[in-house]
Design an enzyme around this catalytic site. Structure first.
Site, short mmCIF file in Angstrom:
data_model
loop_
_atom_site.label_atom_id
_atom_site.label_comp_id
_atom_site.label_asym_id
_atom_site.label_seq_id
_atom_site.Cartn_x
_atom_site.Cartn_y
_atom_site.Cartn_z
N ILE A 12 45.96 38.96 40.69
CA ILE A 12 46.82 37.94 41.30
C ILE A 12 47.34 38.44 42.65
CG2 ILE A 12 48.84 36.47 40.96
CD1 ILE A 12 48.39 36.74 37.93
N LEU A 33 46.42 51.74 41.89
CA LEU A 33 45.01 51.57 41.51
C LEU A 33 44.74 51.91 40.04
CD1 LEU A 33 43.19 52.92 44.73
CD2 LEU A 33 43.87 50.57 44.18
N GLY A 36 44.29 48.04 39.37
CA GLY A 36 43.72 47.37 40.55
C GLY A 36 42.50 48.12 41.08
N ASN A 92 56.73 50.92 32.65
CA ASN A 92 56.14 50.33 33.87
C ASN A 92 56.91 49.11 34.33
OD1 ASN A 92 54.08 52.09 34.17
ND2 ASN A 92 52.50 50.78 33.29
N TYR A 141 55.48 43.05 25.86
CA TYR A 141 55.15 42.58 27.21
C TYR A 141 56.15 41.50 27.64
CZ TYR A 141 52.82 39.86 30.83
OH TYR A 141 52.55 39.16 31.98
N LYS A 145 59.35 41.71 30.55
CA LYS A 145 59.49 40.80 31.70
C LYS A 145 60.82 40.04 31.63
CE LYS A 145 55.55 41.19 34.03
NZ LYS A 145 55.41 41.29 35.48
N PHE A 169 51.65 30.62 33.68
CA PHE A 169 50.93 30.35 32.45
C PHE A 169 49.57 31.06 32.60
CE2 PHE A 169 53.72 27.77 29.71
CZ PHE A 169 54.85 27.94 30.48
N HIS A 187 40.46 38.50 28.76
CA HIS A 187 40.76 37.09 29.05
C HIS A 187 39.56 36.17 28.78
CE1 HIS A 187 43.96 39.17 31.34
NE2 HIS A 187 44.67 38.26 30.70
N GLY A 278 49.51 37.46 17.50
CA GLY A 278 50.41 37.23 18.63
C GLY A 278 50.06 36.02 19.48
N1 UDP Z 1 40.35 33.93 23.51
C1 UDP Z 1 39.18 33.82 22.76
N2 UDP Z 1 38.15 34.67 23.03
C2 UDP Z 1 38.20 35.62 24.02
C3 UDP Z 1 39.40 35.72 24.78
C4 UDP Z 1 40.45 34.87 24.50
O1 UDP Z 1 39.08 32.98 21.87
O2 UDP Z 1 37.24 36.36 24.21
C5 UDP Z 1 41.45 32.99 23.27
C6 UDP Z 1 42.78 33.66 22.98
O3 UDP Z 1 42.88 33.94 21.59
C7 UDP Z 1 43.77 32.60 23.46
C8 UDP Z 1 43.05 31.95 24.64
O4 UDP Z 1 41.66 32.26 24.45
O5 UDP Z 1 43.95 31.62 22.47
C9 UDP Z 1 43.49 32.48 25.98
O6 UDP Z 1 43.47 33.90 25.91
P1 UDP Z 1 43.60 34.81 27.18
O7 UDP Z 1 43.50 36.25 26.71
O8 UDP Z 1 42.64 34.38 28.24
O9 UDP Z 1 45.06 34.53 27.74
P2 UDP Z 1 46.51 34.59 27.02
O10 UDP Z 1 46.83 33.16 26.70
O11 UDP Z 1 46.43 35.48 25.83
O12 UDP Z 1 47.38 35.15 28.10
#
Ligand code: UDP
Length: 323
Positions: A12, A33, A36, A92, A141, A145, A169, A187, A278
């Protein structure tokens, strides 16, 4: 303006720095780094390799540069890791962040834009999530924050440090130059695109039995360039404030995968797995406050447009920032 972007070699931060530079701001980047990448540092910016845990480097950097404002992106940001190693997150995101605030005060820099997160809310009682929604984080986490947001209130009240805290988000998408490349990718969108690139055989879906129309979790994906513009508007905010940042739309995991199939033209096999601990089932932002107060408008309104920009970047840089 002269801006110090802390964490400007990350996903970001690098794109915010790029947009600031495009708008002719004078940008310096401080980054250790650890997460990053040196190649994600815009060459037009001055780069200082340094860690906020190092109080002297942090204080010297602020004292030398005396920026008009700081944007603070440097943080640990993985929910799952925070459940295994909370110390890293509190150190951190809180202790090292305090070093930054104290160095700012010593250098008489009193304007900050802070990267916060929807994880400060925890599972909401209702969506969309506006700024009045109670904050009850369910992982270290989000807790770290939220603690920093509270510290900012006190630094404003006591020291006159003016801040804007932006609670993102799901940041997604890319600019032409910079994109999402985490050393350990958790992600959804980059993982789906790795399948499209042939780097992974299938994408895992974490949970198909949620109480949502297709059984998978719903998130509010917001384009990284729209986020960057919010940071620039935040520099002009009349006073300290908290703003939630999303598009107000929700996409399920299956909808994201479908969009990636459409944009990439690849089949993208999936493997259905159990729920990831979670994960709240639905997170959608209300961004009415920032729209009303700062005039922010998201330009990337559709998931396809977001995925398309990410796909273009991943095709151009299939190995990310690696050699
Ligand atoms: N997710 C998934 N498979 C993956 C990565 C993420 O099904 O390989 C799902 C994850 O469980 C969540 C949504 O995708 O419901 C978004 O997850 P991400 O980690 O991208 O972002 P978060 O919302 O956790 O910040």
């Amino acid at each position: 303006m002269k801006i110090l972007v802390v964490g400007g070699a990350g996903y970001i931060g690098s794109i915010c720095a790029e947009v600031l530079l495009d708008q002719k701001h004078d940008v310096a980047i401080l980054d250790n780094l650890s997460d990053g990448h040196r190649r994600a540092v815009d060459p037009r910016a001055e780069f200082i390799e340094g860690d906020l845990g190092d109080r002297k480097t942090t204080a010297d950097t602020l004292a030398r540069l005396r920026p008009e404002a700081v944007m603070h992106f440097a943080a640990s940001a993985l929910v799952g890791e925070s459940m295994l190693n909370p110390s890293k997150y509190f150190r951190n995101n809180i202790a090292n962040g305090l070093n930054l605030l104290d160095a700012m005060l010593a250098a008489e820099v009193r304007r900050l834009v802070f990267s916060s997160t929807c994880a400060t809310f925890g599972p909401p009682e209702r969506v969309p999530i506006d700024e009045e929604t109670p904050q009850r984080p369910i992982n270290p986490y989000g807790e770290s924050k939220l603690a920093f947001e509270k510290i900012l209130r006190w630094y404003d009240a006591i020291h006159g440090l003016r801040f804007v805290s932006l609670r993102y988000f799901n940041a997604a998408g890319a600019s032409e130059k910079f994109g999402e490349d985490h050393r350990c990718e958790t992600h959804l969108i980059p993982n789906v695109l790795k399948v499209a690139l042939g780097q992974k055989k299938h994408v895992e879906i974490f949970g198909t039995d949620y109480e949502t129309p297709d059984g998978t979790c719903i998130r509010d994906y917001i384009h990284i360039i729209d986020l960057a513009h919010a940071h620039i508007l935040a520099l002009q905010a009349p006073g300290s404030a908290f703003y939630n940042l999303g598009t107000g739309g929700g996409s399920s995991v299956r909808e994201v995968i479908e969009s990636c199939r459409k944009i990439t033209g690849k089949p993208i096999p999936v493997m259905e797995k159990s729920r990831r601990p979670g994960d709240p089932l639905r997170l959608i932002a209300s961004s009415e406050k920032i729209k009303g107060e700062l005039g922010w408008r998201p330009r990337f309104q559709t998931l396809d447009a977001i995925v398309d920009s990410a796909w273009k970047w991943h095709q151009k840089f299939p190995r990310g920032y690696e050699d």
